[in-house]
Each structure stands twice: as C-alpha cells, then as structure tokens.
Design an enzyme around this catalytic site. Structure first.
Site, PDB file in Angstrom:
ATOM      1  N   SER A 274      60.407  30.844 153.318  1.00 44.15           N
ATOM      2  CA  SER A 274      61.374  32.933 152.336  1.00 44.15           C
ATOM      3  C   SER A 274      60.210  33.275 152.321  1.00 44.15           C
ATOM      4  O   SER A 274      59.973  34.655 152.343  1.00 44.15           O
ATOM      5  CB  SER A 274      61.666  32.361 151.364  1.00 44.15           C
ATOM      6  N   LYS A 277      60.020  36.352 155.013  1.00 40.47           N
ATOM      7  CA  LYS A 277      61.526  37.816 154.264  1.00 40.47           C
ATOM      8  C   LYS A 277      60.823  38.781 154.291  1.00 40.47           C
ATOM      9  O   LYS A 277      60.926  39.727 154.635  1.00 40.47           O
ATOM     10  CB  LYS A 277      62.238  36.916 153.501  1.00 40.47           C
ATOM     11  N   TYR A 402      66.326  33.124 162.536  1.00 38.26           N
ATOM     12  CA  TYR A 402      65.605  32.989 161.159  1.00 38.26           C
ATOM     13  C   TYR A 402      65.918  31.643 160.878  1.00 38.26           C
ATOM     14  O   TYR A 402      64.052  31.685 160.269  1.00 38.26           O
ATOM     15  CB  TYR A 402      67.144  33.090 159.908  1.00 38.26           C
ATOM     16  N   TYR A 454      62.935  34.890 143.514  1.00 34.04           N
ATOM     17  CA  TYR A 454      64.040  33.711 142.972  1.00 34.04           C
ATOM     18  C   TYR A 454      64.232  34.714 141.655  1.00 34.04           C
ATOM     19  O   TYR A 454      64.344  35.750 141.299  1.00 34.04           O
ATOM     20  CB  TYR A 454      63.416  32.697 143.302  1.00 34.04           C
ATOM     21  N   VAL A 472      60.049  27.444 149.551  1.00 34.12           N
ATOM     22  CA  VAL A 472      60.123  25.831 149.789  1.00 34.12           C
ATOM     23  C   VAL A 472      58.894  25.405 149.256  1.00 34.12           C
ATOM     24  O   VAL A 472      59.394  24.196 149.140  1.00 34.12           O
ATOM     25  CB  VAL A 472      61.518  26.113 149.942  1.00 34.12           C
TER      26      VAL A 472
HETATM   27  N1  GLN Z   1      64.993  27.999 154.980  1.00 36.17           N
HETATM   28  C1  GLN Z   1      65.180  27.735 153.736  1.00 36.17           C
HETATM   29  C2  GLN Z   1      67.140  28.413 153.593  1.00 36.17           C
HETATM   30  O1  GLN Z   1      67.311  29.447 153.975  1.00 36.17           O
HETATM   31  C3  GLN Z   1      64.212  28.564 152.921  1.00 36.17           C
HETATM   32  C4  GLN Z   1      64.881  29.212 151.621  1.00 36.17           C
HETATM   33  C5  GLN Z   1      63.801  29.320 150.833  1.00 36.17           C
HETATM   34  O2  GLN Z   1      61.744  29.184 151.230  1.00 36.17           O
HETATM   35  N2  GLN Z   1      63.844  29.491 149.578  1.00 36.17           N
HETATM   36  O3  GLN Z   1      67.458  27.825 152.879  1.00 36.17           O
END
Ligand code: GLN
Length: 650
Positions: A274, A277, A402, A454, A472
């Site tokens: 993430s 992003k 993505y 988050y 994550v």
């Molecule tokens: N690849 C993960 C997902 O899309 C990324 C999520 C994350 O880092 N929170 O669920």
C-alpha cells in the site's frame, strides 16, 4: 611557485569548477535538470561576484582565473598548478554527502582530506563518518571526508601532499606519473563541481539538519528501543508475505539535502504494497491535475477498513489511500498504453523517485496477490456497477496493474529517498530530478496525513502529526516536509495493519523532536528540540532581535537577551552594536543598562569608525553621551575627539 596547503588545493579545485559552471552546462536526461544545478550554481556565482558568501568560502576568489590555468577535465585540458588562492574556511563539515549515482565509481578514487593545521574549529570540520559499518548506506555513493589523517592522500596519490609531490614529479620530468596525478585531481574537481551545492552546504554548515551526527545518535537510540518490540503478526493473506522474517528491522533516513543514515536490514528488499498508493496517486495528479483525478475519487477518510466494499456519498472511492481509490488511480494512469508500457512507465517513474536506488518487481508476490484477490475483484466490480470508472476501463488489466504496483520491490534505503522526494516538494534530493509536481506532492502529503495509516490515521495524525503511509509488508513511509523522508520496515503488524515497530519509531521520533505538524505554534513551550535550527541562522536572528530591541527601547527584551547569554556587544554587518543603536535613538535607559549592567565596551567602532559617542553627538542626545563618557572615565578609557567631517552631521 608558492607551496600550497591541502586546503588551498581543495579551494582551487572548487574555484575552477565554479568557473566551468559559468558557461551554461548541457544537462543530460531527466537526472540532470537544468533547474537544480543551474540555479544553485548561478546563485553561488552571483554571491561570489557580490562578495556576499557569508562563510567566506568563495571570498577572495580571483574572478579572472582562467579554466585552462587549472585544468578542466570536461574539456580535456590537463591539470596544471593552480595559482595561490585563499584557504577555505569551513565552519563545520557534515558527515556524509550523497552524490549523484553516476559519480560513484569516480568516488572510489576521489576522496578529500583536510589539513588539520588550520585551527581548532577546522579539526572537526572534516571527519570520517561512515566507517565500514555494513548497516550504513552504500559507501560508493558518498564523498568521504577524513580528518587529521594522511590516509586519503596516501590512498589517492601514494603521498601525503599531492601538490608537493606533483611539483617534484614535474621537476623530475616524469610525465606519465604527472598525467595520472593530474587526472585524479581533475576527477575530483569534476565531482566537486557537479556536487557543488552539497559541498558548499557542507562547508558552510547550512544543511537542514546542521548537527546531523547528533541527530543520528537519536535515530540509533530509537532504532534500538524499537528493536525490543516483538508485538504484532506478519501479514498472512498470501504465503509470500507470511514467509517474511519477524526480526527484519530497518530504518533509513534521507534529508532534503541528501544526507543519509541507515540502520538494520536496509538492503533487504520488500514489496511496497500500500505504500505504492500515495506515489502512484502523485504521478496521476502530475499527469492529469487534481481536478481530473478527483472527478473519480474523494479526499475524505473513509473511517472503514482499507479494503471495505463501500463508496462515499458521491458513489466514488473515499480517497486514493484505500484499495478502491488505488484501483481507481491505476485505472486513470496512462490507459492509452499497452499493459506492458504502462508497467514500464511507472517502473521508470518509481526508479526516478528512488534516485536510481534499488527497485525490483516481485513476481511471486504479484501472482499470489492476483490469486488471492477476491476482495479487490469484488471492489472493482462494485465500482463498475456504480459507474465509477472512466469509459473504456479494462477491469482485469486495471486490477493486474494495481497488483503490479503493490508488488514493486524496494529497500528501506530506496524508500527513504522516495519519501525524501516527497519531503522535498517532488524533486529528488539525490539527483535533483523533478519527479513529481508540487501540486501532486501537496495533495499526496495531505491525504497521507489524514488517511495514510489505515484505521489508525486519525490517532496517528493526532499523536505524530506527520504524513505517512504504511503497507502490509511492514513498510512505513514517513515524511517530515521540507526536512527529510524516513522509511521504516518491520513486518509484524498491529491490529490496524501498521508495522508495530514502525509506529513506535514515529511516536518516539516526535517525542524528541518538534516534527509534529503543530509543534511550531507560537508561544508553544516544549522540551523537545528542533534539529533543523541552523546555528548561523539562529545567531543572525538573535543579533537582529537584539539590535531591534535596542532601537525600540525595549529594556525587558534586552534583559532577556542578557540573561540568556546573548553577547551584548555583538556587531552587525556594519559593525553596529546595541549601544550604537540605542544611543542613536536616545534611549537613555538602554544605554545605561548596557554600560552598567552589561559592562559593554563604551566605544566600539562601526565600519565607519563611529563610536556610540559620535552617534550621541550627531543625533543630539547629550545625556547618552555623558553616560558613555562617565563610563570611559571610570574605566580609564581616553575619550576621542568628535569625528571630523561626520557625514551624518548634516
Ligand atoms: N496488496 C494488498 C491488497 O490490495 C495491499 C494492501 C495493503 O498494503 N494494505 O490487499
């Protein structure tokens, strides 16, 4: 030929470089934007011509000095003995200097040593910082300053004093050896010229964190405190992440000046997840503008889980930091390109963000992400059902894109450079490459601040007060705007999905330093320190305040200055002191306070040789004049006659 000390030798290497830069240099590719180099060097040249460089680094430089007198490797002009120029007067030299990656191979042969005979303050000026500690970042990317040791010259030239040695060699007519030595000095000159901005900052102690070494001690301590934190669980929704080691722990710092510090597993790759992003979002805003991008997504924290199946009241993803928004960003980015070209495009952009440092792609993670992506598929279909996507969006291709973005691999060192690029308004601090637009960075930092952690984002904004984004894989990108980027990596996650050690690090960092967004409020009394406080700057501010208070007749301000140890005899550029200023304004109380309580020199001379007594006579404040004369008599100081032809008189 007059003998030269190593520091004059170094100066002469810098000076010709400046001369070289007087001709606008062609810039090659995006790594060498004209702006960064041209501006900085231009500013320096200007200041030098005006004799205005504060630390005197360039003062005394002979502007008529010719390139070919000192050699110009860029034009294949061999190095010859430079004319004698004044010594460099470095204040404090900062520990490390990141330089353009393409210079790294030259650097192995080009290190600078400083002559310790130039006074106590310079003894600390050049020093070894990055010992061969494997925890610290790539040696090859740094100019290494060694202090009080002959090692560098020994290493470079086989002799401690290269110029003397060159003279000897020349006298002996050993042309081959002479050529080799010239080349080495020429290489060094080129490196200095191409990294002039940072070299000058180092010599004038004007880095954003002036005491970088002291700052790094804190980073060491916080790193070690967090190491003991064994809380959290590694992400297990795909086996590739589950296999990460819980004890991996890395911290890497990169300032907006390119100062670096790294600890722990900083060269072990992990996926961005993430943390991609905000970066991809910034690229999209750079390409299409805020308006266009936010036609398709909001800017509001969702208050829900990052992958929750929900949209905002406008039937758009809440923001680009959650999965729905990030899938949308992927849909917006270069849809006209083939899937392969889109990937190449972002890969190249990420590489620029990382300043050429490690960037990889983890195909195992990508395949696994795609395999276990029910929720992301559901989100994409849900958004399609709600007509969220631009027309002609290819759903599966967008999702693949993505997943690819999540599977980009970095090291903590590369992540720190990325975060530092955000901290630096989109210009990579190592390469000077303007990767992102300021508008995009402003948006991105705002959204990282409100939505980056988050469901902990609100608390994080409250407690830490800095833009950040976690993923994550256990990665956290933390940005201290205009100061530095930090990348933290430790896989075990808390119940919110944030790295346990990463969050602890952020908390401890802002408990020591005034980095929280609102730590700089007026009247905010704090025990924290601000490592950004430049010594020179604060000295100037103190002096300005002192003289201004004296001119305004503000006795309590002067008392505060005196109590806090300000030098009450401090002079400004014109040699004016508080006593001069107070006398000129006829502030008897201040004059008395300065003379009696602070025991300042009653007759300091300014640059026009005027004393406060002259000011008293000239501006018609006889009472002030009497106070000064009384003090002179008391101290046995002879009272000078009034200055003849006082220009201020009429
Ligand atoms: N690849 C993960 C997902 O899309 C990324 C999520 C994350 O880092 N929170 O669920």
């Amino acid at each position: 030929m007059a003998a030269q000390t190593p520091s004059t030798w170094l100066t002469s290497l810098v000076f010709p470089s400046l001369e070289v830069m007087k001709t606008p240099q062609p810039h090659v590719g995006p790594q060498h934007p004209p702006l960064a180099n041209g501006l900085v060097n231009g500013a320096l040249r200007h200041e030098n011509q005006e004799n205005g460089l504060p630390n005197g680094l360039l003062n005394g430089h002979d502007p008529n000095l010719q390139n070919n007198e000192v050699g110009d490797p860029a034009r294949n002009i061999p190095f010859s003995f430079p004319p004698l120029v004044p010594a460099v007067t470095p204040a404090t030299l900062e520990p490390t200097i990141a330089i353009r990656p393409e210079d790294s191979k030259n650097l192995e042969n080009c290190m600078i040593k400083h002559d310790p005979t130039h006074g106590q303050d310079r003894k600390n000026a050049l020093r070894e910082v990055y010992s061969a500690d494997s925890n610290r970042a790539t040696e090859s990317r740094r100019i290494r300053y060694l202090s009080q040791s002959e090692d560098t010259h020994e290493y470079l030239f086989g002799v401690p004093e290269p110029l003397e040695a060159m003279m000897e060699v020349r006298e002996k007519g050993e042309d081959e050896e002479m050529e080799l030595m010239s080349k080495k000095l020429g290489d060094l000159s080129t490196i200095i010229s191409e990294n002039l901005e940072i070299v000058v900052k180092a010599f004038s102690s004007s880095f954003v964190i002036p005491d970088f070494r002291g700052f790094c001690h804190h980073i060491d301590e916080i790193y070690n405190n967090c190491k003991g934190n064994t809380d959290g669980k590694i992400a297990s929704y795909i086996p590739q992440l589950e296999r990460m080691r819980a004890d991996n722990w890395a911290v890497s710092v990169c300032t907006v000046d390119g100062q670096r510090y790294s600890l722990g597993d900083v060269n072990t790759p992990f996926t961005l997840q993430s943390c991609s992003k905000p970066l991809t979002y910034a690229m999209a805003v750079g390409l299409y503008g805020t308006q266009h991008v936010h036609n398709y997504m909001g800017m509001e924290p969702s208050g829900r889980y990052f992958n929750e199946l929900c949209l905002d009241f406008n039937h758009k993803p809440h923001n680009p930091m959650i999965n729905a928004g990030a899938i949308m960003t992927a849909a917006l980015l270069k849809p006209e390109l083939s899937a392969a070209d889109r990937f190449d495009y972002v890969f190249h952009m990420y590489k620029r963000l990382a300043g050429g440092e490690y960037l990889g792609f983890n195909n195992g993670v990508f395949l696994s992400e795609r395999e276990c992506a029910d929720r992301n598929f559901a989100l994409a279909y849900f958004m399609r059902e709600n007509k969220c996507f631009p027309p002609n969006t290819k759903l599966h291709e967008t999702l693949d894109f993505y997943f690819q973005l999540c599977s980009l691999e970095i090291t903590a060192e590369a992540g720190a450079v990325m975060a530092a690029t955000l901290a630096n308004g989109g210009i990579n601090p190592l390469t000077g490459d303007p990767v992102l637009t300021v508008e995009a960075v402003r948006n991105t930092l705002t959204l990282m601040h409100s939505c980056g952690m988050y469901n902990y984002s609100g608390q994080f904004a409250f407690k830490v007060g800095l833009p950040s984004k976690s993923g994550v894989s256990g990665c956290v990108l933390l940005v201290v705007p205009n100061t530095m980027g930090i990348c933290l990596w430790s896989p075990p996650l808390d119940s919110n999905g944030n790295s346990c050690r990463g969050v602890q690090f952020c908390m401890e960092l802002v408990s020591r330093f005034t980095f929280h967004n609102f730590d700089n409020l007026r009247n905010h009394i704090t025990t924290k320190t601000d490592p950004r406080m430049a010594k020179a700057e604060s000295r100037a501010q103190i002096l300005f305040d002192l003289l201004f208070s004296a001119a305004a007749g503000d006795l309590s301000a002067l008392r505060r200055h005196s109590l806090s140890g300000t030098n009450m005899e401090a002079k400004d550029y014109d040699g004016r002191t508080a006593l001069h200023v107070a006398t000129s304004e006829g502030h008897i109380e201040i004059v008395e306070y300065l003379l009696k309580n602070c025991q300042v020199n009653p007759l300091p001379k300014d640059r026009w040789n005027r004393t406060p007594l002259d000011d008293a006579r000239c501006f018609g404040y006889p009472r002030c004049g009497e106070l000064i004369m009384d003090m002179c008599k008391k101290k046995g100081i002879e009272i000078p006659p009034p200055v003849a032809d006082d220009p201020m008189k009429e």
